[in-house]
Design a protein around this motif. Structure first.
Motif, short mmCIF file in Angstrom:
data_model
loop_
_atom_site.label_atom_id
_atom_site.label_comp_id
_atom_site.label_asym_id
_atom_site.label_seq_id
_atom_site.Cartn_x
_atom_site.Cartn_y
_atom_site.Cartn_z
N THR A 9 0.84 -1.18 0.00
CA THR A 9 0.00 0.00 0.00
C THR A 9 0.89 1.24 0.00
OG1 THR A 9 -1.69 -1.19 1.22
CG2 THR A 9 -1.84 1.20 1.24
N GLY A 10 0.60 2.19 -0.90
CA GLY A 10 1.38 3.42 -0.99
C GLY A 10 2.44 3.38 -2.08
N LEU A 11 2.76 2.20 -2.62
CA LEU A 11 3.76 2.07 -3.68
C LEU A 11 3.29 2.79 -4.93
CD1 LEU A 11 6.40 0.49 -4.56
CD2 LEU A 11 4.83 -1.20 -5.51
N THR A 12 4.19 3.47 -5.65
CA THR A 12 3.83 4.15 -6.89
C THR A 12 4.44 3.41 -8.07
OG1 THR A 12 5.67 5.67 -6.56
CG2 THR A 12 3.50 6.44 -5.91
N VAL A 13 3.63 3.18 -9.10
CA VAL A 13 4.06 2.43 -10.28
C VAL A 13 3.59 3.12 -11.55
CG1 VAL A 13 4.12 0.18 -9.11
CG2 VAL A 13 2.00 0.95 -10.18
N GLU A 14 4.26 2.79 -12.66
CA GLU A 14 3.85 3.27 -13.99
C GLU A 14 3.11 2.13 -14.68
OE1 GLU A 14 7.00 5.03 -16.34
OE2 GLU A 14 8.02 5.64 -14.51
N VAL A 15 1.84 2.35 -15.01
CA VAL A 15 1.02 1.35 -15.70
C VAL A 15 0.19 2.08 -16.74
CG1 VAL A 15 -0.80 -0.38 -15.44
CG2 VAL A 15 0.88 -0.08 -13.62
N ASP A 16 0.17 1.55 -17.97
CA ASP A 16 -0.64 2.12 -19.05
C ASP A 16 -0.40 3.63 -19.22
OD1 ASP A 16 -1.75 -0.41 -19.32
OD2 ASP A 16 -3.45 0.06 -18.01
N ASN A 17 0.84 4.05 -19.27
CA ASN A 17 1.25 5.45 -19.45
C ASN A 17 0.71 6.39 -18.37
OD1 ASN A 17 2.66 4.83 -21.81
ND2 ASN A 17 0.80 5.01 -23.04
N GLY A 18 0.44 5.86 -17.19
CA GLY A 18 -0.02 6.68 -16.07
C GLY A 18 0.80 6.40 -14.83
N ILE A 19 0.72 7.30 -13.87
CA ILE A 19 1.41 7.13 -12.59
C ILE A 19 0.33 6.78 -11.57
CG2 ILE A 19 2.96 8.18 -10.91
CD1 ILE A 19 3.23 10.39 -13.20
N TRP A 20 0.48 5.61 -10.96
CA TRP A 20 -0.56 5.09 -10.08
C TRP A 20 0.02 4.78 -8.71
CZ3 TRP A 20 -5.44 4.62 -12.22
CH2 TRP A 20 -5.52 4.73 -13.61
N GLN A 21 -0.80 4.98 -7.68
CA GLN A 21 -0.43 4.61 -6.31
C GLN A 21 -1.31 3.44 -5.90
OE1 GLN A 21 -1.19 7.53 -3.22
NE2 GLN A 21 0.58 6.79 -2.10
N VAL A 22 -0.68 2.41 -5.32
CA VAL A 22 -1.42 1.24 -4.87
C VAL A 22 -2.19 1.61 -3.60
CG1 VAL A 22 -1.24 -1.14 -4.05
CG2 VAL A 22 0.32 -0.33 -5.84
N ILE A 23 -3.52 1.51 -3.66
CA ILE A 23 -4.37 1.80 -2.50
C ILE A 23 -4.65 0.51 -1.75
CG2 ILE A 23 -6.65 2.59 -1.77
CD1 ILE A 23 -6.72 4.32 -4.26
N ASP A 24 -4.91 -0.55 -2.51
CA ASP A 24 -5.24 -1.84 -1.90
C ASP A 24 -4.84 -2.93 -2.89
OD1 ASP A 24 -6.28 -3.54 0.04
OD2 ASP A 24 -8.31 -3.48 -0.79
N PHE A 25 -4.52 -4.11 -2.38
CA PHE A 25 -4.18 -5.22 -3.25
C PHE A 25 -4.50 -6.52 -2.54
CE2 PHE A 25 -0.60 -4.47 -0.58
CZ PHE A 25 -0.09 -5.73 -0.28
#
Length: 187
Positions: A9-25
């Protein structure tokens, strides 16, 4: 690159040309078929939340976000200005970029502003903030025993449920994770 098996939770990743933060997994191992990771991601540019499923072991690019301590100066016409407290550089964010965070921001407040490759993408709030009650019904002596709540409007316009003993002018500690009352502040 980072494996989706290492999501936190809180990790930031690049997916589909966007910058995303993991909220839940959630790691899922079905009885039949391959394992996968079901995730809930927040787009750091738009604030949109999306659910995405990855195959177990799939690799994604980690996004390196820089946080800089800044001070919230003022707002004018849906533009909010922040100043770096060391260099006095100013950056501006649109209301749509920080719509939820505005419920907790007061002028002159020190916060972390997020940057990705030189682009300002949002703010990171402290875990709790202290806000003053501007409007609530007066408390009635003896109501504290029932443990009930009443609505209160805070100085930023945020409305929260508070115990009956809270009065106008009280300063409350509010959680920025869920917008709930934590305690009455000693300030």
């Amino acid at each position: 690159m980072i494996s989706v098996n290492d999501f936190k939770t809180g990790l930031t990743v690049e997916v589909d040309n966007g910058i995303w933060q993991v909220i839940d997994f959630q790691h899922v191992k079905p009885g039949k078929g391959a394992a996968f990771v079901r995730s809930k991601l927040r787009n750091l540019r738009t604030g949109a939340i999306q659910e995405k499923t990855f195959r177990a072991g799939e690799k994604v690019q980690k996004a390196h976000i820089e946080n800089r301590k800044m001070q919230y100066l003022y707002s004018a016409d849906n533009v909010h200005t922040f100043m770096d407290t060391d260099t006095y550089d100013q950056v501006e964010l649109q209301t749509k970029q920080i719509e939820n965070e505005l419920n907790y921001l007061k002028e002159n407040m020190a916060i972390q502003v997020r940057f990705y490759q030189g682009e300002t993408i949002g703010v990171e709030l402290p875990k709790n903030v202290d806000l003053q009650v501007t409007e609530t019904e007066p408390g009635i002596k003896g109501d504290t025993a029932s443990g009930g709540t009443k609505p209160a409007t805070l100085e930023t316009g945020l409305s929260v449920q508070v115990p009956f003993f809270i009065n106008e002018g009280d300063v409350l500690t509010i959680s920025t994770d869920d917008g709930k009352y934590v305690s009455r502040s000693n300030n």
